[in-house]
Design an enzyme around this catalytic site. Structure first.
Site, PDB file in Angstrom:
ATOM      1  N   LYS A  79       0.846  -1.187   0.000  1.00  0.00           N
ATOM      2  CA  LYS A  79       0.000   0.000   0.000  1.00  0.00           C
ATOM      3  C   LYS A  79       0.886   1.242   0.000  1.00  0.00           C
ATOM      4  O   LYS A  79       1.910   1.280   0.686  1.00  0.00           O
ATOM      5  CB  LYS A  79      -0.913  -0.012   1.237  1.00  0.00           C
ATOM      6  CG  LYS A  79      -1.921   1.135   1.290  1.00  0.00           C
ATOM      7  CD  LYS A  79      -2.829   1.024   2.503  1.00  0.00           C
ATOM      8  CE  LYS A  79      -3.830   2.167   2.564  1.00  0.00           C
ATOM      9  NZ  LYS A  79      -4.752   2.051   3.718  1.00  0.00           N
ATOM     10  N   SER A 154      -9.765   2.154   2.983  1.00  0.00           N
ATOM     11  CA  SER A 154      -8.901   2.927   2.101  1.00  0.00           C
ATOM     12  C   SER A 154      -7.891   2.070   1.336  1.00  0.00           C
ATOM     13  O   SER A 154      -7.269   2.532   0.394  1.00  0.00           O
ATOM     14  CB  SER A 154      -8.143   3.969   2.932  1.00  0.00           C
ATOM     15  OG  SER A 154      -7.242   3.329   3.843  1.00  0.00           O
ATOM     16  N   SER A 178     -10.121  -0.331   7.110  1.00  0.00           N
ATOM     17  CA  SER A 178      -9.543  -0.136   5.783  1.00  0.00           C
ATOM     18  C   SER A 178      -8.868  -1.362   5.182  1.00  0.00           C
ATOM     19  O   SER A 178      -8.453  -1.328   4.026  1.00  0.00           O
ATOM     20  CB  SER A 178      -8.535   1.026   5.806  1.00  0.00           C
ATOM     21  OG  SER A 178      -9.200   2.242   5.980  1.00  0.00           O
TER      22      SER A 178
END
Length: 498
Positions: A79, A154, A178
């Site tokens: 990420k 997210s 997330s």
């Protein structure tokens, strides 16, 4: 070779050790898939083919010498919230679109140390603030199950990359759901460990008392492999817990062997069912899939017991006071002076600050900074922030009380399946997507989401498991037992089939 992206992490690791294929071949396979299909998904912000192939060549050398670790040569995606030396770390924001970190996050370093190969950095909601991956400065990420829909957020880029067959597993971060919500929307397994289990050093902060790194994979076993690498004490992170880390993969294997002769591998496990999480607002198809999964757990020997938790709407209100307050403080460092975006031709210092921040941050980040600044302001600090901190303690106590009568708690992961990109939901409606996940972050507990079915649009449905602090093993073992007798985790998205 054309189906390598459908292999489990264990199969890939075994194939590398047996020399069925090289890390270079495996890495090139995933890079080719990204180049061919990611235009439709937009899961990566930065792809690092040269670095990946260099790491793969080094892994092949180690494997040839018999010096490889369990995961040496296996590719993964990070990420874009984790600092990577010499590679862009943007957090999905214009504010950091040109930022190249001078050091690696601890978890990135851990992955390199065992010979994992980094394919690139995945997209995310800007500064991890969002539940659908539409707030990324680099454009919305598309769900591999239906490219007209969101992947969740997210960490939607990481989830989409794994679900599309661009990486066998990926890192994510979880501040209020997330990892788990994108895992639900994309038909994956995703785990948020106990707060303090994984180092936060080098993870760009959103809300420091909530943020925790974790892993995505197709199965609990895939997640366990990566969690083994990510976990452990780090002296560079003052919130990192100095606790022994179990071998999550070995405990899964041991549990399977113990249960090999039993048709009820979960005999004696008590699963708590909080009625508050099955009330109004839960989509009927999601509810039906979750209830069917609970019946399967009973068939495996588990017993269901009723428990009570804080009402989800109270946890939601508490979270959206505290997390934005921490964001307001953490994001004050992006001011156009030290690093990050700087506006053109500022007239004076005030203009520099105002325009750099209003031009560099997107609407959702600005909204949360304003919410947080308001909660921390002199006239409202006691009425909002302090009161929310007291409620946070009560939420934690409700979990502790529930665990007196159960071993794990099961809930839906999200109230709906993936919705359409550009659905024009209000911020409040988007925030409701986290209504079942945020209590875990307020209490600092470990939690996992795994796929338990599909709705009538063939969109994945996830079930959330929550355990006591430091008991990730029970989460992984419980989900693994379910995955041994079902095949939802084996279903491939249309992109993964391409």
């Amino acid at each position: 070779m054309s189906e390598l992206h459908t292999f489990s992490v264990a199969q890939l690791a075994a194939g590398l050790k047996n020399k069925d294929f090289s890390s270079t071949e495996l890495t090139q396979h995933f890079l080719n898939r990204i180049a061919q299909h990611d235009k439709a998904i937009n899961s990566f912000i930065t792809v690092t083919p040269e670095q990946a192939l260099a790491q793969a060549a080094a892994a092949d050398k180690l494997l040839a010498e018999g010096k490889g670790a369990d995961l040496t040569g296996v590719p993964l995606a990070h990420k874009d919230i984790f600092c990577t030396q010499g590679v862009l770390t943007t957090c999905g924001s214009k504010m950091l679109e040109n930022f190249v970190a001078p050091y690696n996050a601890t978890i990135v370093e851990n992955c390199q140390n065992v010979g994992l190969v980094m394919l690139g950095k995945t997209s995310m909601d800007e500064f991890a603030m969002g539940s659908d991956n539409e707030s990324s400065y680099f454009g919305a990420v598309h769900n591999p199950w239906d490219s007209s829909r969101v992947p969740g957020g997210s960490s939607g880029g990481s989830a989409a990359a794994v679900a599309a067959g661009f990486a066998p597993f990926a890192t994510g971060s979880d501040t209020g759901g997330s990892i788990r919500q994108p895992a639900s929307f994309c038909g994956l397994t995703g785990i948020k460990p106990t707060y303090g289990r994984v180092s936060r050093y080098g993870m760009v902060a959103y809300a420091s008392s909530f943020d925790q790194a974790g892993s995505f994979g197709k199965t609990a076993e895939d997640c366990a492999y990566l969690l083994n690498v990510l976990s452990g004490h780090d002296s560079k992170d003052s919130t990192s817990a100095n606790k022994d880390v179990p071998d999550f993969v070995a405990s899964l294997t041991s549990k399977r062997q113990t249960n090999a002769s039993h048709d009820k591998p979960l005999q004696g496990l008590r699963i708590g069912i909080p009625t508050e999480y099955f009330a109004d607002g839960l989509n009927s198809e999601v509810k039906a899939s979750v209830e069917a999964a609970l019946k399967q757990y009973q068939a495996l020997g588990a017993s269901l017991v009723d428990v009570n938790l804080t009402k989800p709407e109270i946890t939601l209100a508490t979270y959206y006071l505290l997390a934005p307050a921490e964001a307001s403080s953490n994001l004050s460092r992006y001011d156009g002076v030290r690093y990050g975006y700087r506006c053109d031709s500022p007239k004076n210092l005030e203009d520099l600050y105002t325009r750099s921040r209003s031009e560099g941050f997107g609407a959702e980040v600005q909204r949360r900074i304003l919410m947080g600044t308001y909660a921390l302001s002199a006239g409202y600090f006691d009425a909002y922030y302090v009161k929310a901190q007291k409620v946070r303690r009560l939420i934690s106590q409700d979990f502790a009380k529930a665990f007196e009568s159960c071993d794990v708690i099961a809930t839906p992961t999200a109230p709906t399946t993936a919705y359409k990109i550009g659905a024009s939901l209000s911020p409040a409606e988007i925030y409701m997507g986290d209504v079942y996940t945020i209590g875990v972050n307020l209490a600092g507990l470990p939690s996992l989401s795994h796929s338990v079915g599909f709705d009538s649009d063939n969109l994945p449905v996830g079930l959330q498991l929550i355990a006591k602090a430091w008991d990730e093993e029970t989460l992984l073992q419980t989900a693994d037992a379910y995955q041994q007798v079902t095949d939802f985790h084996q279903q491939l998205s249309p992109i993964a089939k391409a």
